[in-house]
Scaffold this active site. Structure first.
Site, PDB file in Angstrom:
ATOM      1  N   TRP A   1      33.421  -7.253  56.859  1.00 15.75           N
ATOM      2  CA  TRP A   1      33.086  -8.329  55.620  1.00 15.75           C
ATOM      3  C   TRP A   1      31.778  -7.736  54.919  1.00 15.75           C
ATOM      4  O   TRP A   1      30.801  -7.209  55.641  1.00 15.75           O
ATOM      5  CB  TRP A   1      32.748  -9.589  56.334  1.00 15.75           C
ATOM      6  CG  TRP A   1      32.040 -10.570  55.381  1.00 15.75           C
ATOM      7  CD1 TRP A   1      30.489 -10.779  55.328  1.00 15.75           C
ATOM      8  CD2 TRP A   1      32.513 -11.638  54.461  1.00 15.75           C
ATOM      9  NE1 TRP A   1      30.373 -11.708  54.457  1.00 15.75           N
ATOM     10  CE2 TRP A   1      31.524 -12.326  53.936  1.00 15.75           C
ATOM     11  CE3 TRP A   1      33.957 -12.134  54.368  1.00 15.75           C
ATOM     12  CZ2 TRP A   1      31.592 -13.326  53.131  1.00 15.75           C
ATOM     13  CZ3 TRP A   1      34.356 -13.083  53.500  1.00 15.75           C
ATOM     14  CH2 TRP A   1      32.946 -13.699  52.916  1.00 15.75           C
TER      15      TRP A   1
ATOM     16  N   ASN B   1      29.249  -9.609  51.707  1.00 13.10           N
ATOM     17  CA  ASN B   1      29.043 -10.511  50.506  1.00 13.10           C
ATOM     18  C   ASN B   1      27.962 -10.047  49.623  1.00 13.10           C
ATOM     19  O   ASN B   1      28.150  -8.967  48.878  1.00 13.10           O
ATOM     20  CB  ASN B   1      28.946 -11.966  50.882  1.00 13.10           C
ATOM     21  CG  ASN B   1      27.934 -12.287  51.935  1.00 13.10           C
ATOM     22  OD1 ASN B   1      27.790 -11.690  53.173  1.00 13.10           O
ATOM     23  ND2 ASN B   1      27.036 -13.097  51.566  1.00 13.10           N
ATOM     24  N   ASP B   2      26.782 -10.693  49.730  1.00 10.60           N
ATOM     25  CA  ASP B   2      25.682 -10.665  48.633  1.00 10.60           C
ATOM     26  C   ASP B   2      25.273  -9.251  48.481  1.00 10.60           C
ATOM     27  O   ASP B   2      24.819  -8.570  49.463  1.00 10.60           O
ATOM     28  CB  ASP B   2      24.389 -11.536  48.815  1.00 10.60           C
ATOM     29  CG  ASP B   2      24.837 -12.886  48.615  1.00 10.60           C
ATOM     30  OD1 ASP B   2      25.955 -13.333  48.411  1.00 10.60           O
ATOM     31  OD2 ASP B   2      23.958 -13.924  48.631  1.00 10.60           O
TER      32      ASP B   2
ATOM     33  N   GLU C   1      20.601 -19.929  43.456  1.00  9.89           N
ATOM     34  CA  GLU C   1      20.617 -18.898  44.423  1.00  9.89           C
ATOM     35  C   GLU C   1      20.412 -17.689  43.870  1.00  9.89           C
ATOM     36  O   GLU C   1      20.378 -17.307  42.531  1.00  9.89           O
ATOM     37  CB  GLU C   1      21.966 -18.999  45.092  1.00  9.89           C
ATOM     38  CG  GLU C   1      22.155 -20.229  45.655  1.00  9.89           C
ATOM     39  CD  GLU C   1      23.418 -20.343  46.644  1.00  9.89           C
ATOM     40  OE1 GLU C   1      23.380 -20.592  47.871  1.00  9.89           O
ATOM     41  OE2 GLU C   1      24.396 -19.720  46.310  1.00  9.89           O
TER      42      GLU C   1
ATOM     43  N   TRP D   1      32.970 -18.391  46.626  1.00 10.62           N
ATOM     44  CA  TRP D   1      32.857 -19.067  48.113  1.00 10.62           C
ATOM     45  C   TRP D   1      34.028 -20.107  47.979  1.00 10.62           C
ATOM     46  O   TRP D   1      34.101 -20.651  49.222  1.00 10.62           O
ATOM     47  CB  TRP D   1      31.488 -19.685  48.110  1.00 10.62           C
ATOM     48  CG  TRP D   1      30.495 -18.872  48.627  1.00 10.62           C
ATOM     49  CD1 TRP D   1      29.564 -18.524  47.803  1.00 10.62           C
ATOM     50  CD2 TRP D   1      30.424 -17.931  49.725  1.00 10.62           C
ATOM     51  NE1 TRP D   1      28.694 -17.435  48.476  1.00 10.62           N
ATOM     52  CE2 TRP D   1      29.101 -17.299  49.545  1.00 10.62           C
ATOM     53  CE3 TRP D   1      31.002 -17.920  50.917  1.00 10.62           C
ATOM     54  CZ2 TRP D   1      28.751 -16.373  50.624  1.00 10.62           C
ATOM     55  CZ3 TRP D   1      30.624 -16.918  51.915  1.00 10.62           C
ATOM     56  CH2 TRP D   1      29.423 -16.238  51.666  1.00 10.62           C
TER      57      TRP D   1
END
Length: 527
Positions: free
Chosen positions: A65, A67-68, A242, A332
């Site tokens: 995985w 993400n950011d 964010e 998300w």
């Protein structure tokens, strides 16, 4: 930042990591395709898939995985790109580390493994933050030490977010923690994360922008170890702010602007769920926006957690008139739903790196324009030049492919709409539509497989003036994404898609009239 999400549903980001990964995408795969990857063999590609869903020329995580993205930094002649990585994704365990990849052209990346590991201190895993090169040894770790300021949540929850420091003395390859106490403790608020640190050379200090719900807080430090709050920028109506971003950029006319950016969710207000930004001024403590409403660097559904970073030449010199940007191609709302899990043993794809510049619009407002990074030109493996193509209705092209770029300038005297059908099925029933209709440009994924089971987030729009009689489209298509750049990047739409791998056709279309697709070119890339 796998903490509390800014999505309107209020779902915890951390809870999204907790479900079983394998099998969640079974409904996305073509009929008759099994989902054979198992938790015991997370890196194995399912033979039943027949071929790979891994992107051909976009950055993807090697396994498990991601993400950011974390803002890349320039070290020893190459960009160091850190990103949030969970090696335990297939077991259902939560928590991310910082993994590193390096690149010189921002197209081809070399994996360097985990640089900042998780769970090595009582504070647990690492969320988003930023790395800086401390050339002046302000922190005392040595000249050119790489310092990371990062959010962690001691106790394993999500509601006690504080900022911690890690440092590297080997050029950003490995990091040590600076103790287990925060360098910026939480003052008693729920959202307190994603520190973005820049060097304020004019005043000889460090500045941090921090996400604090509907506010971006600004902090000062002389040594990266002790921080003082000085001011805040507040904006509501687009969810929790964010991944803040703060930089100065010079427009083509010589005008200098500061830009404050955030990842935000404006879907509830009919706005994007990507990167919002304001142009204005910054005096080292206070950011003053020129307008109350933000602009958006992407108008699709899937360009989140994006970061911008310095554009440098081979010698390391900074271009003050341009920056680069990269975003996570996911959302998300449906982060775990992808066939790449079952076919290729990973979940995590980024956009192409794009170059952004500051331009002045006809209404005298300044905006950020985007274009794919020039490094792509060095990876072209095939070019199909179709020249000028006249279309009245739908014209199927003599081309098949699943990963490519198509460019054209469409001109007309009178029509309602025009565009390109991407990843079209053999029977014409499935496709992705990109183009213009009436007074808007659009990207529509409704007629292909995609992760939005709600059906609400299928077509994205940006303004368009039909009286212009022309529009330029540059569209990057890969196995799981489409990025459409409209009129030299004035607007961009990025959306995640999962077309069946047999959907390889390409067609041009017009509605209510004829048009000429001028200088139509298809390029394929080898990375």
């Amino acid at each position: 930042m796998p903490g509390t999400s800014g999505i309107s549903s209020g779902i915890s980001r951390r809870s999204l990591f907790a479900g079983s990964a394998a099998g969640t995408a079974a409904t996305l795969l073509p009929a008759g395709t099994a989902t054979a990857a198992s938790n015991s063999e997370p890196g194995a590609k399912s033979a039943a898939c027949g071929t790979s869903y891994r992107a051909a020329y976009h950055f993807t995580v090697p396994d498990q995985w991601k993400n950011d993205p974390q803002r890349p930094v320039w070290i020893d002649g190459e960009y160091h790109y850190y990103y949030l990585y969970n090696a335990d994704y297939f077991t259902g365990a939560v928590g991310t580390a910082w993994r590193l990849a390096t690149t010189t052209d921002l197209v081809s990346f070399t994996d360097r493994g985990v640089a900042v590991p998780k769970d090595t201190t009582p504070n647990g895993d690492l969320w988003s933050g930023s790395a800086v090169v401390d050339t002046g040894d302000t922190a005392g770790f040595g000249a050119d030490a790489v310092v990371v300021i990062v959010t962690m949540s001691p106790g394993g929850g999500t509601d006690h977010q504080e900022q911690f420091l890690y440092y590297s003395t080997d050029g950003g390859l490995t990091f040590s923690n600076y103790g287990t106490d925060p360098v910026l403790p939480n003052p008693g608020v729920a959202d307190f994360r994603d520190p973005k640190v820049i060097r304020d050379e004019d005043r000889g200090r460090w500045v941090m922008a921090l996400a604090e719900n509907d506010k971006i807080g600004f902090y000062h430090s002389d040594d990266l170890k002790s921080w003082t709050y000085v001011n805040g920028f507040v904006h509501d109506g687009i969810g929790v702010l964010e991944c803040p971003d703060l930089f100065r950029i010079t427009a083509g006319d010589g005008t200098v602007k500061w830009v404050l950016g955030v990842s935000a969710n404006g879907k509830g207000s009919g706005l994007p769920n990507t990167y919002a930004y304001w142009t204005g001024s910054f005096d080292g403590s206070v950011f003053t926006a020129e307008t109350s409403d933000p602009q958006w660097l992407d108008h699709g559904w899937d360009w989140y957690g994006a970061v911008t970073f310095e554009k440098r030449d081979a010698s390391g010199a900074v271009d003050t008139a341009a920056r680069y940007a990269i975003g996570w191609v996911n959302n998300w709302d449906y982060a775990n739903t992808t066939p790449t899990i079952d076919c290729d043993g990973f979940n995590g794809t980024d956009s192409v790196v794009r170059e952004i510049t500051l331009r002045k619009a006809s209404d005298n407002r300044y905006y950020l324009a985007s274009r794919p990074v020039a490094g792509l030109d060095s990876h072209v493996s095939r070019t199909v030049n179709l020249g000028d193509v006249t279309v009245d209705g739908t014209k199927l092209l003599d081309y098949t492919g699943i990963s490519y770029e198509v460019t054209a300038e469409i001109t007309w005297s009178q029509l309602t709409g025009a565009g390109i059908q991407l990843r079209r099925s053999p029977d014409g029933g499935r496709h992705i539509d990109a183009g213009i209709y009436a007074d808007y440009a659009f990207l529509n994924r409704r007629n292909t497989v995609n992760a939005d089971t709600s059906g609400k987030w299928q077509e994205s729009h940006t303004p368009f003036d039909p009286s212009a009689g022309t529009v330029k489209l540059r569209i990057l298509v890969d196995r799981t994404s489409v990025e459409m750049f409209v009129d030299d990047g004035r607007y961009v739409h990025t959306s995640q898609v999962f077309p069946y791998l047999l959907d390889t056709r390409l067609a041009l279309f017009t509605i209510g009239g004829s048009a000429v697709f001028r200088d139509t070119v298809i390029r394929e890339f080898s990375v």
